[in-house]
Design an enzyme around this catalytic site. Structure first.
Site, PDB file in Angstrom:
ATOM      1  CE1 TYR A  54      43.083  32.721  40.257  1.00  0.00           C
ATOM      2  CE2 TYR A  54      42.018  33.598  42.204  1.00  0.00           C
ATOM      3  CZ  TYR A  54      41.948  33.145  40.904  1.00  0.00           C
ATOM      4  OH  TYR A  54      40.731  33.123  40.261  1.00  0.00           O
ATOM      5  N   PRO A 207      34.283  41.992  35.704  1.00  0.00           N
ATOM      6  CG  PRO A 207      33.254  42.805  37.654  1.00  0.00           C
ATOM      7  CD  PRO A 207      34.247  41.782  37.173  1.00  0.00           C
ATOM      8  CE  LYS A 216      43.135  51.467  35.221  1.00  0.00           C
ATOM      9  NZ  LYS A 216      43.587  51.080  36.577  1.00  0.00           N
ATOM     10  N   GLY A 285      38.290  43.024  42.241  1.00  0.00           N
ATOM     11  CA  GLY A 285      39.613  42.979  42.852  1.00  0.00           C
ATOM     12  C   GLY A 285      40.023  44.398  43.189  1.00  0.00           C
ATOM     13  CD  GLN A 291      41.885  50.075  42.845  1.00  0.00           C
ATOM     14  OE1 GLN A 291      42.277  49.044  43.421  1.00  0.00           O
ATOM     15  NE2 GLN A 291      42.414  50.479  41.705  1.00  0.00           N
ATOM     16  CG  ASN A 295      34.808  48.699  41.986  1.00  0.00           C
ATOM     17  OD1 ASN A 295      34.559  49.595  41.189  1.00  0.00           O
ATOM     18  ND2 ASN A 295      35.972  48.066  42.002  1.00  0.00           N
TER      19      ASN A 295
END
Length: 331
Positions: A54, A207, A216, A285, A291, A295
């Protein structure tokens, strides 16, 4: 936060895990990444997933900095090995003994820890004997540099072969990390039954289908500015598979179902994957702390059979379920 066992092992992890595939070291600035990790900790997330590839190792460094000072015993830190890192020379990739043993040391250094809780084979390596790979992983465990081992995006037959060797070597192979969502169900017919039989749990990624299941993205409209679909560093190519109008129209039809159970679309999507009894955790993420807060509300939610049937009725025509789509490249 709901706590679950990772597969049949004794390792307990948070049902919502925080991952930094497309964020730390690439899509968002370091201060924002640190704020997201702080929010994850505040929300009760204890499980953090990354990989050496990453942002070409930068994501591990940022995560290590974000977790510095936390009680190590209270965290579950996962990373992975396989994809090319560094300059990408011939031994900078794959699951050879050389690459595994060198990579674990680099990951530990960047993460600022003496061990990871789970060390994962990021894909199956067709160019290295499986026995060589599994012996190397066993040596990583016996050296104390990892407590458990796992795989990511392996096919059912590959998982079964690795599990047999792990039993012979007496090392705990406990997990698989596949893509899984309402829209992408390729693990259901083969990987999940095999894993359930072997005591292997799924730690699922994407997910929310790269954000498509937030609702969105609207049919017939350009993606919102600043969204993942417009960011070449944030997975624009990857998300393109979901941006067809027939998919987006179906996603909009999920909104009344989400409202009926007092969830946002994103929360419904995360809650849905957690209903599968072979799923130990869902990786989320974030590029903004709020966010994370949204979640994590999916943890502990139980969706009744009527709700699950309603979801299937809506998305059924656009679901991808072919198990052959689980593939590993030949490096």
């Amino acid at each position: 936060m709901e706590i679950r066992n990772l597969g049949a092992s004794g390792l307990k992890i948070s049902a919502i895990a925080y991952g930094n595939w497309l964020t730390h070291g690439s899509q968002v600035e370091e201060d924002a990444a640190l704020a997201c990790v702080r929010q994850a900790l505040d929300e009760g997330i204890t499980t953090f997933d990354t990989a050496d590839v990453y942002a070409n190792t930068a994501a591990e460094t940022v995560l290590g900095k974000a977790l510095a000072g936390e009680r190590r015993e209270g965290l579950e830190v996962f990373t992975k090995v396989f994809w090319p890192t560094g300059p990408g020379a011939h031994n900078d990739k794959g699951l050879s003994r050389k690459h595994i043993l060198e990579s674990i040391d680099g990951s530990l250094r960047r993460l600022g820890t003496d061990y990871v809780d789970l060390y994962q084979a990021h894909r199956f390596d067709h160019g290295t004997p499986l026995e060589e790979t599994m012996v190397a992983f066993a040596d990583v465990v016996r050296s104390g540099k990892a407590l458990y081992i796992g795989v990511s995006e392996w096919r059912a037959e590959e998982i079964r072969a690795a599990h047999a060797l792990a039993q012979e070597l007496r090392v705990p192979l406990v997990s698989n990390q596949p893509q899984y969502s309402m829209l992408w169900r390729v693990i259901e017919s083969e990987v999940v039954p095999t894993s359930r039989e072997l005591g292997i749990g799924q730690i699922v990624w994407s997910p929310i289908a790269q954000g498509v299941l937030t609702g969105k993205y609207r049919p017939g409209q350009a993606p919102p500015l600043g969204s993942r679909a417009t960011d070449d560093k944030g997975g624009a190519t990857f998300i393109s598979r979901w941006l067809e109008d027939d998919v987006l129209e179906r996603v909009q039809l999920l909104q009344p179902i989400a409202e009926s159970v007092d969830l946002s679309l994103a929360q419904l999507a995360v809650a849905w994957v957690l209903q599968n009894d072979n799923v130990s955790a869902a990786i989320i993420g974030a590029s903004r702390p709020e966010q994370v807060t949204e979640n994590v509300k999916a943890a502990g939610v139980v969706l009744d059979e009527a709700t699950l049937r309603a979801i299937d009725d809506v998305v059924g025509p656009v679901v991808t379920s072919d198990p052959a789509l689980t593939q590993s490249p030949r490096l």
